[in-house]
Motif scaffolding. Sequence first.
Motif, PDB file in Angstrom:
ATOM      1  N   ASP A 196       0.850  -1.201   0.000  1.00 17.95           N
ATOM      2  CA  ASP A 196       0.000   0.000   0.000  1.00 17.95           C
ATOM      3  C   ASP A 196       0.881   1.244   0.000  1.00 17.95           C
ATOM      4  O   ASP A 196       0.520   2.277  -0.551  1.00 17.95           O
ATOM      5  N   PRO A 218     -23.261   0.911   2.172  1.00 15.32           N
ATOM      6  CA  PRO A 218     -22.735   1.982   1.322  1.00 15.32           C
ATOM      7  C   PRO A 218     -21.256   1.803   1.004  1.00 15.32           C
ATOM      8  O   PRO A 218     -20.536   1.126   1.747  1.00 15.32           O
ATOM      9  N   SER A 219     -20.834   2.415  -0.092  1.00 17.85           N
ATOM     10  CA  SER A 219     -19.434   2.334  -0.508  1.00 17.85           C
ATOM     11  C   SER A 219     -18.525   2.943   0.575  1.00 17.85           C
ATOM     12  O   SER A 219     -18.846   3.978   1.152  1.00 17.85           O
ATOM     13  N   GLY A 220     -17.436   2.253   0.851  1.00 14.25           N
ATOM     14  CA  GLY A 220     -16.471   2.756   1.837  1.00 14.25           C
ATOM     15  C   GLY A 220     -16.830   2.414   3.268  1.00 14.25           C
ATOM     16  O   GLY A 220     -16.156   2.854   4.212  1.00 14.25           O
ATOM     17  N   ALA A 221     -17.894   1.607   3.461  1.00 12.51           N
ATOM     18  CA  ALA A 221     -18.321   1.294   4.827  1.00 12.51           C
ATOM     19  C   ALA A 221     -17.377   0.297   5.501  1.00 12.51           C
ATOM     20  O   ALA A 221     -17.265   0.265   6.731  1.00 12.51           O
ATOM     21  N   GLY A 222     -16.710  -0.544   4.714  1.00 10.64           N
ATOM     22  CA  GLY A 222     -15.753  -1.482   5.315  1.00 10.64           C
ATOM     23  C   GLY A 222     -16.018  -2.947   5.005  1.00 10.64           C
ATOM     24  O   GLY A 222     -15.461  -3.825   5.657  1.00 10.64           O
ATOM     25  N   LYS A 223     -16.829  -3.217   3.978  1.00  8.08           N
ATOM     26  CA  LYS A 223     -17.151  -4.613   3.635  1.00  8.08           C
ATOM     27  C   LYS A 223     -15.890  -5.364   3.201  1.00  8.08           C
ATOM     28  O   LYS A 223     -15.594  -6.452   3.699  1.00  8.08           O
ATOM     29  N   THR A 224     -15.132  -4.757   2.282  1.00  5.72           N
ATOM     30  CA  THR A 224     -13.905  -5.402   1.794  1.00  5.72           C
ATOM     31  C   THR A 224     -12.909  -5.553   2.945  1.00  5.72           C
ATOM     32  O   THR A 224     -12.225  -6.571   3.057  1.00  5.72           O
ATOM     33  N   THR A 225     -12.863  -4.536   3.788  1.00  7.45           N
ATOM     34  CA  THR A 225     -11.924  -4.574   4.917  1.00  7.45           C
ATOM     35  C   THR A 225     -12.235  -5.768   5.819  1.00  7.45           C
ATOM     36  O   THR A 225     -11.327  -6.508   6.219  1.00  7.45           O
ATOM     37  N   TYR A 252      -6.479   1.426   9.034  1.00  4.22           N
ATOM     38  CA  TYR A 252      -5.312   1.338   8.147  1.00  4.22           C
ATOM     39  C   TYR A 252      -4.326   2.401   8.606  1.00  4.22           C
ATOM     40  O   TYR A 252      -4.702   3.566   8.745  1.00  4.22           O
ATOM     41  N   HIS A 265     -22.726  -5.995  -4.238  1.00  2.00           N
ATOM     42  CA  HIS A 265     -23.013  -4.633  -4.681  1.00  2.00           C
ATOM     43  C   HIS A 265     -24.416  -4.552  -5.257  1.00  2.00           C
ATOM     44  O   HIS A 265     -25.074  -3.539  -5.145  1.00  2.00           O
ATOM     45  N   TYR A 275      -4.394  -7.965   6.692  1.00  2.00           N
ATOM     46  CA  TYR A 275      -4.092  -6.967   7.714  1.00  2.00           C
ATOM     47  C   TYR A 275      -4.452  -7.610   9.048  1.00  2.00           C
ATOM     48  O   TYR A 275      -5.326  -8.476   9.098  1.00  2.00           O
ATOM     49  N   VAL A 279     -11.732   2.175  10.743  1.00  2.00           N
ATOM     50  CA  VAL A 279     -12.662   1.744   9.694  1.00  2.00           C
ATOM     51  C   VAL A 279     -13.695   0.793  10.316  1.00  2.00           C
ATOM     52  O   VAL A 279     -14.889   0.869  10.026  1.00  2.00           O
TER      53      VAL A 279
HETATM   54  N1  LIG Z   1      -5.371  -0.101   1.730  1.00  2.00           N
HETATM   55  C1  LIG Z   1      -6.009   0.883   2.338  1.00  2.00           C
HETATM   56  N2  LIG Z   1      -5.305   1.836   3.006  1.00  2.00           N
HETATM   57  C2  LIG Z   1      -5.943   2.839   3.639  1.00  2.00           C
HETATM   58  N3  LIG Z   1      -7.283   2.992   3.660  1.00  2.00           N
HETATM   59  C3  LIG Z   1      -8.030   2.089   3.012  1.00  2.00           C
HETATM   60  C4  LIG Z   1      -7.434   0.983   2.312  1.00  2.00           C
HETATM   61  N4  LIG Z   1      -8.416   0.238   1.774  1.00  2.00           N
HETATM   62  C5  LIG Z   1      -9.580   0.831   2.115  1.00  2.00           C
HETATM   63  N5  LIG Z   1      -9.346   1.939   2.849  1.00  2.00           N
HETATM   64  C6  LIG Z   1     -10.363   2.813   3.447  1.00  2.00           C
HETATM   65  O1  LIG Z   1     -11.147   2.038   4.332  1.00  2.00           O
HETATM   66  C7  LIG Z   1     -12.513   2.341   4.232  1.00  2.00           C
HETATM   67  C8  LIG Z   1     -13.319   1.079   3.952  1.00  2.00           C
HETATM   68  O2  LIG Z   1     -12.990   0.610   2.659  1.00  2.00           O
HETATM   69  P1  LIG Z   1     -13.544  -0.758   2.068  1.00  2.00           P
HETATM   70  O3  LIG Z   1     -12.871  -0.988   0.762  1.00  2.00           O
HETATM   71  O4  LIG Z   1     -13.452  -1.816   3.090  1.00  2.00           O
HETATM   72  O5  LIG Z   1     -15.086  -0.375   1.833  1.00  2.00           O
HETATM   73  P2  LIG Z   1     -16.207  -1.173   1.052  1.00  2.00           P
HETATM   74  O6  LIG Z   1     -17.390  -1.146   1.934  1.00  2.00           O
HETATM   75  O7  LIG Z   1     -15.736  -2.494   0.617  1.00  2.00           O
HETATM   76  O8  LIG Z   1     -16.414  -0.211  -0.187  1.00  2.00           O
HETATM   77  P3  LIG Z   1     -16.888  -0.561  -1.704  1.00  2.00           P
HETATM   78  O9  LIG Z   1     -18.304  -1.013  -1.606  1.00  2.00           O
HETATM   79  O10 LIG Z   1     -16.787   0.772  -2.387  1.00  2.00           O
HETATM   80  O11 LIG Z   1     -15.952  -1.570  -2.242  1.00  2.00           O
HETATM   81  C9  LIG Z   1     -12.624   3.413   3.133  1.00  2.00           C
HETATM   82  O12 LIG Z   1     -12.724   4.669   3.788  1.00  2.00           O
HETATM   83  C10 LIG Z   1     -11.327   3.331   2.387  1.00  2.00           C
HETATM   84  O13 LIG Z   1     -10.928   4.604   1.935  1.00  2.00           O
END
Ligand SMILES: Nc1ncnc2c1ncn2[C@@H]1O[C@H](COP(=O)(O)OP(=O)(O)OP(=O)(O)O)[C@@H](O)[C@H]1O
Length: 571
Positions: free
Chosen positions: A106, A367-374, A342, A526, A383, A348
């Motif tokens: 990253d 919603p986008s950016g909520a943290g699902k992928t995290t 992060y 999504h 991580y 997050v």
């Molecule tokens: N590698 C990273 N380093 C720093 N911040 C990150 C990183 N990846 C994601 N984020 C931040 O963490 C938060 C959650 O991101 P994440 O990708 O988990 O959201 P999401 O719910 O999966 O979004 P989407 O539906 O758009 O994929 C966001 O604010 C994003 O900017």
Amino acid sequence: MIRKFFSYYRPHRRLFIIDFSSAIIVALLELAFPLAVQWFIDKLLPGQDWRTIITVSAGLLLLYIFSTFLQFIVNYLGHMLGINIETDMRQQLFQHVQKQSYQFFDNTKTGHIMSRITNDLFDIGELAHHGPEDLFISFMTIIGAFWIMFTLNAKLALVTICIIPFLILLIIISNLRMNTAWDKMYGEIADINGRVEDSVSGIRVVQSFTNQAYEILRFTDNNQKYRLAKLGGYKVMSFSLSGIYMMTRIMTLAVLVFGAWLSYHHQLSYGELVGFVLYVNVLFKPVDKISALMEIYPKGMAGFKRFTEILDQEPEIEDSEAAIKVDSFIGDIEFRDVSFRYDDSKEVLNDINLTIQAGETVAFVGPSGAGKTTICSLIPRFYDVNEGCIMIDEMDIRNMTLESLRSQIGIVQQDVFLFTGTLRENIAYGKLGASNEEIEEAAKRAHLEGMIQSLPDGLETQIGERGLKLSGGQKQRLAIARMFLKNPPILILDEATSALDTETEMIIQKALNELAKNRTTLIIAHRLATIRDADRIVVVTEDGIAEEGGHDELLERGGIFARLHQVQLQR
Ligand SMILES: Nc1ncnc2c1ncn2[C@@H]1O[C@H](COP(=O)(O)OP(=O)(O)OP(=O)(O)O)[C@@H](O)[C@H]1O
């Protein structure tokens, strides 16, 4: 730093000893030659004993042949030593980079990593070869030559030695200035690599925005900075080389003039004067070597410093000492009071509690950016959580070996990454060494069979760099085929949103449903239509898990999920 550098010689010590001892013998022969000439002029010539003269000349010829052979050994084996050390370092660096965790990638530019693994190591090989050898031989030659010169004529030797402090001062000053210059140059070439990597891998975006001129402008800026940095280094080098040249020539002139005066006053024989001039020439060699080292040393050390900087970065995520290899998961997952951020950014995930039963299919929406992928990235330990813990089958994932954990989790990314090569190689990436039957079966289950049959080369078709010759739907099915081969008990699907036609989408959905059977499956969803059949839907918002339940149950509740559903229906 220097001690660390020398540790790389250890595996090649035999090579080093042969090379080093040959170099010492060559230097000793060089030192003896002017003495032989002096003896030739003063003792042999006056006697006009032609038989002895011819015998001595033949002996000298044999010595030259021997010395030439040794020079070959020094050159060839010395370079072999340098190349071997460079190769070892490159291997070690690549292995180290492979072990790094997501956080490292990253925060580090790909171009910079490429620079460390390629250019930075070029000069290290040269330094490894010439560094210790040339330095030792040079000092040995300088001391040996002066010692002989003193025994020949102390007064003349003192005149010669007067120049030496100026030479040393010049070498030290230039060395310091060159260190800075080469360090800067390496920084600039790393930036060039970064720029090339960005522009070339993103060329489709560049061209679609017709931004080639902008990219060229940015590259020109980097290229010019590199040019100036390199020029700066060579300016210092040229200055010091000219200084050295001038001083050594002054030395010769001083020896000639003062030697002639001593000879005129019968304090020096002609043979001794010629011997002296030859010794001044012998001194040029180590001075030349040291000045060449001045170029190699700072360059090599600047590269080595960058090399160690990466090596010193321990992977953020590693096996703990007591880590256990877990052979097969049942597939229960539990998040206990998990908080995560992060780097230094804001939290997050905050105090997440979630239990997923083995075999269950859970979809994450929100919603986008909520943290699902995290949430999903924490399960394979891409991580580590900051607080709380994640358990698989009642065991903290930090107590398992990373390999056994990750080998049992399959991830199908939204953006499928394929490697340059054939379809077969890319499918087999899911299980290295898979048999033909296994690969064909996986392709069949991923509904790739028809497409493969339509290709003249079938599974042996080259898919282009990163699979650019495949369509989005084909890439996704290839990723699914990989997963059938890997056959992990836990599956994470980052659902593709790319606009696929309905038929392709149906095929992919069918393949995914088959893949999800009998596995714990987490879907980052999504489009809500695709998760109707999920056992449970977890709604993630910036405040954490807002809702949980079945599809219809959540709709009836009339909360966030129902609202999201309504919005998507209206589209
Ligand atoms: N590698 C990273 N380093 C720093 N911040 C990150 C990183 N990846 C994601 N984020 C931040 O963490 C938060 C959650 O991101 P994440 O990708 O988990 O959201 P999401 O719910 O999966 O979004 P989407 O539906 O758009 O994929 C966001 O604010 C994003 O900017």
